[in-house]
Design a protein around this motif. Structure first.
Motif, PDB file in Angstrom:
ATOM      1  N   THR A 184       1.839  -6.844   0.106  1.00 16.59           N
ATOM      2  CA  THR A 184       3.368  -6.405   0.210  1.00 16.59           C
ATOM      3  C   THR A 184       4.073  -6.732   1.412  1.00 16.59           C
ATOM      4  O   THR A 184       3.609  -7.325   2.328  1.00 16.59           O
ATOM      5  N   GLN A 218      -3.624   2.768  -1.514  1.00 16.70           N
ATOM      6  CA  GLN A 218      -4.809   2.780  -0.731  1.00 16.70           C
ATOM      7  C   GLN A 218      -6.000   3.845  -1.287  1.00 16.70           C
ATOM      8  O   GLN A 218      -7.215   3.732  -1.315  1.00 16.70           O
ATOM      9  N   ILE A 221       2.391   2.952  -0.664  1.00 13.25           N
ATOM     10  CA  ILE A 221       1.308   1.965  -0.104  1.00 13.25           C
ATOM     11  C   ILE A 221       0.078   3.089   0.167  1.00 13.25           C
ATOM     12  O   ILE A 221      -1.294   2.686  -0.100  1.00 13.25           O
ATOM     13  N   VAL A 236      -4.384  -2.841   1.071  1.00 11.21           N
ATOM     14  CA  VAL A 236      -2.837  -3.446   1.260  1.00 11.21           C
ATOM     15  C   VAL A 236      -2.783  -4.300   2.312  1.00 11.21           C
ATOM     16  O   VAL A 236      -3.528  -3.777   3.386  1.00 11.21           O
ATOM     17  N   ALA A 284       5.600  -3.085  -3.651  1.00 18.22           N
ATOM     18  CA  ALA A 284       4.516  -1.993  -4.093  1.00 18.22           C
ATOM     19  C   ALA A 284       4.973  -1.465  -5.406  1.00 18.22           C
ATOM     20  O   ALA A 284       4.752  -0.270  -5.461  1.00 18.22           O
TER      21      ALA A 284
END
Ligand SMILES: NC(=O)c1ccc[n+]([C@@H]2O[C@H](COP(=O)([O-])OP(=O)(O)OC[C@H]3O[C@@H](n4cnc5c(N)ncnc54)[C@H](OP(=O)(O)O)[C@@H]3O)[C@@H](O)[C@H]2O)c1
Length: 216
Positions: free
Chosen positions: A99, A112, A108, A118, A78
């Motif tokens: 990822t 988002q 993450i 994701v 990421a």
């Protein structure tokens, strides 16, 4: 699912120079690529391509389109910058960051929060085979893989490419550190290589050739 790999390279097989200049395609070729983009559901690239080129991966030639395919970025850790063109445009254009379990949960969440989806699959490297299965379940029918060399190797090795389109630009750039069309560990023998069947060729701008291959 139908998967197309498209790339532009120099006559000596480089997809970018040692300084990561990848502006290889002519305007005519860009128009062809953007038409191809407009015919697919998803465009997939590796994180190094995002870090080096900061692309937006939208349909812009010859005119800007309101309907863009989903961008799918292969990014084990990421690492995608929150201020990259991909993330900055993810409210307008659907974006998937694929990822692994190794990625930071905090990053993450941040991705988002910027409206990108994701998908977590794999431990150290994104499990591309599983990713394609997930994308198929999500109703993706046609995916365009647009590099770079490492991703090209991973998808070719998996045998999930149906069609390979390569533009050969009339230029030689050299450089042992310049990225080639297909990187990865490679095959030991030519006989183990991926076999291709030429289905079409186009000559553009007198000197630029586009080769269309089907995988055998
Ligand atoms: N001429 C063209 O058509 C064209 C098109 C695209 C790109 N390019 C050029 O290509 C260069 C980048 O190519 P590249 O080969 O360095 O990188 P890349 O293929 O864009 O990205 C490779 C990275 O993806 C990540 N990755 C995660 N899971 C993977 C998996 N299963 N298999 C392979 N990679 C995985 C890895 O980083 P992590 O481990 O951090 O996830 C890996 O280092 C740039 O210079 C760009 O300009 C040219």
């Amino acid at each position: 699912m139908y998967v197309i790999l498209n790339a532009a390279m120099s006559v000596d097989g480089k997809i970018s120079t040692k300084n990561n200049d990848s502006s290889i395609s002519s305007k005519m070729d860009l128009i062809r690529v953007h038409k191809l983009r407009s015919s697919v559901d998803g465009i997939m690239v590796g994180i190094s391509t995002v870090l080096m080129d900061n692309p937006i991966l939208s349909v812009r030639f010859p005119t800007r389109s309101t309907k863009n395919p989903t961008r799918i970025i292969i990014d084990s850790n990421a690492r995608i910058p929150l201020d990259s063109n991909i993330i900055r445009s993810s409210k307008k254009i659907q974006t998937i960051i694929a990822t692994t379990h190794h990625a930071s949960p905090r990053k993450i969440k941040q991705i988002q929060n910027k409206a990108a989806q994701v998908i977590v699959t794999g431990n150290r490297k994104v499990n591309i085979k599983k990713l394609f299965q997930i994308l198929e379940k999500m109703s993706f029918k046609k995916i365009l893989v647009e590099g770079g060399g490492e991703i090209n190797w991973s998808v070719l090795k998996l045998g999930i490419i149906n069609e390979l389109i390569v533009t050969i630009s009339p230029v030689v750039v050299g450089g042992r550190d310049a990225k080639t069309l297909v990187e990865g560990v490679g095959f030991e023998n030519i006989s183990n290589g991926i076999k291709l069947k030429l289905s079409n060729t186009i000559i553009q701008n007198k000197n630029e050739i586009v080769l269309f291959y089907k995988l055998r």
